[in-house]
Design a protein around this motif. Sequence first.
Motif: not given
Length: 454
Positions: A156-171
């Motif tokens: 349903k959604s994820v929290r993830m750290v991108t290659a730039e070190g940014e924390l995103l909430h993805v849905n």
Amino acid sequence: MEYDVSIEKSGKIILPNHDLYDDKRKVWNNRFDRRPAVIFECKSEADVVSAVNYANDQDLEVSIHGGGHHLAGTAVCDGGVMVDLSNMNKVTVDKERQIAVVEGGAKLSDIDHETQKYGLATPTGTVSETGIGGLALGGGFGYLRGKYGLTCDNIKSVRMVTAEGELLHVNEENHSDLFWAIRGGGGNFGVVTSFEFQLHPVGPNVLALDVMYDYKDVHQILNRLKEYMITASDEVSVNLAIMQLPPADFLPEFLHHKRVITLSGMYLGQLSREVEETIIEPLVKLAEPIMDNTGIMPYVQLQSKLDPMVPRGVSFDGTSLFFKELTDEAIQLLTKAIDESEVSTIVQLWALHGQMNRTSPHDTAFAIRDANYLLLVDGEIPDESPAKCTEWMDSLYKKLEPYSHKGASYLNGANLDHEIMLKTYRDNYRRLADIKGKYDPKNIFCHNHNIEPA
């Protein structure tokens, strides 16, 4: 290499001279002996951000260790940063919303034991020691696939750290392109620190299929199984395996070294005499069974029942292919290869149907939505002649690939191969490459079935 300990948060920084280094870099498949430059044993999202930032500062690649269960040993890298999520394994259930919040390092057993307290489950795999991260991001086949789809279909959604070190909430609403890509695109786009999964009513007890047949009846069994699956209920799942039994003490002597076919799976619906006659009995009578232990058992017990088939610390090679249909020619080639094999192998054939195939191949990055069978082959690499296993596996793949469904493989059960990956992602690959270029243009997350940034 010197390391600035000021960026350490709650986890450990493990360098090659650390007492834990050799243990931490081990993965399930003993075939791989890789040595990362540094291991970040993460306990928080801040630790993951620190690990990715360090990789960027030092211009290093990143591998992600959840369960460390991929055939190709993708969790560990040589000379790069290994992000170890194994301590981030908390599972929280929202019973009212029927949602599980699962940290990225959780194993399937962690999820099942927590969700079953509420009579709920999400589709996962069939080996409880598998990490949820790699399984979910790469697809996820289990006993609930017919009724509730793949693991990735239930994100349903994820929290993830991108290659730039940014924390995103993805849905669906936030970073919808990335949400599409992670449901089948693997760990190419960042480090998932937590998932939200849809839960469904399951258990606590289910009807578990458990039948053993003599291998001599293989052609009859496969032909009858093909007929059965044409009208199979969504509530039933069928996994067939061919193996040679060991001379183990717990087996009667007449089964020692005997090649057999096992049928495992489950029925999820309400039991009745009609169900037993029309759905269950045909599966336990595909031929004359050697033994039939089909019966009611706890769902969590079923989920760990196959664990002994994939012991940790053994060297394995393997391959996989999807099939639209099992032709007589393909069956003949497969059984001939099994008969001639000089290595210990487990050949699994999973019947695919139901909800997992009703999803459009373009709704998620996982594109194989029209196959009816999945072949998974694992072989133990013998110490005395390691080339034997790889040569047999390569030969089997080449013989069966022309009969497969467009050469597509299940990437969670395949060695790294760019051509196989292209055949598997099909038309979705170009879109995945564009999203990879947006979120990981330097390709630091490359220890996977790697999608090259557009």
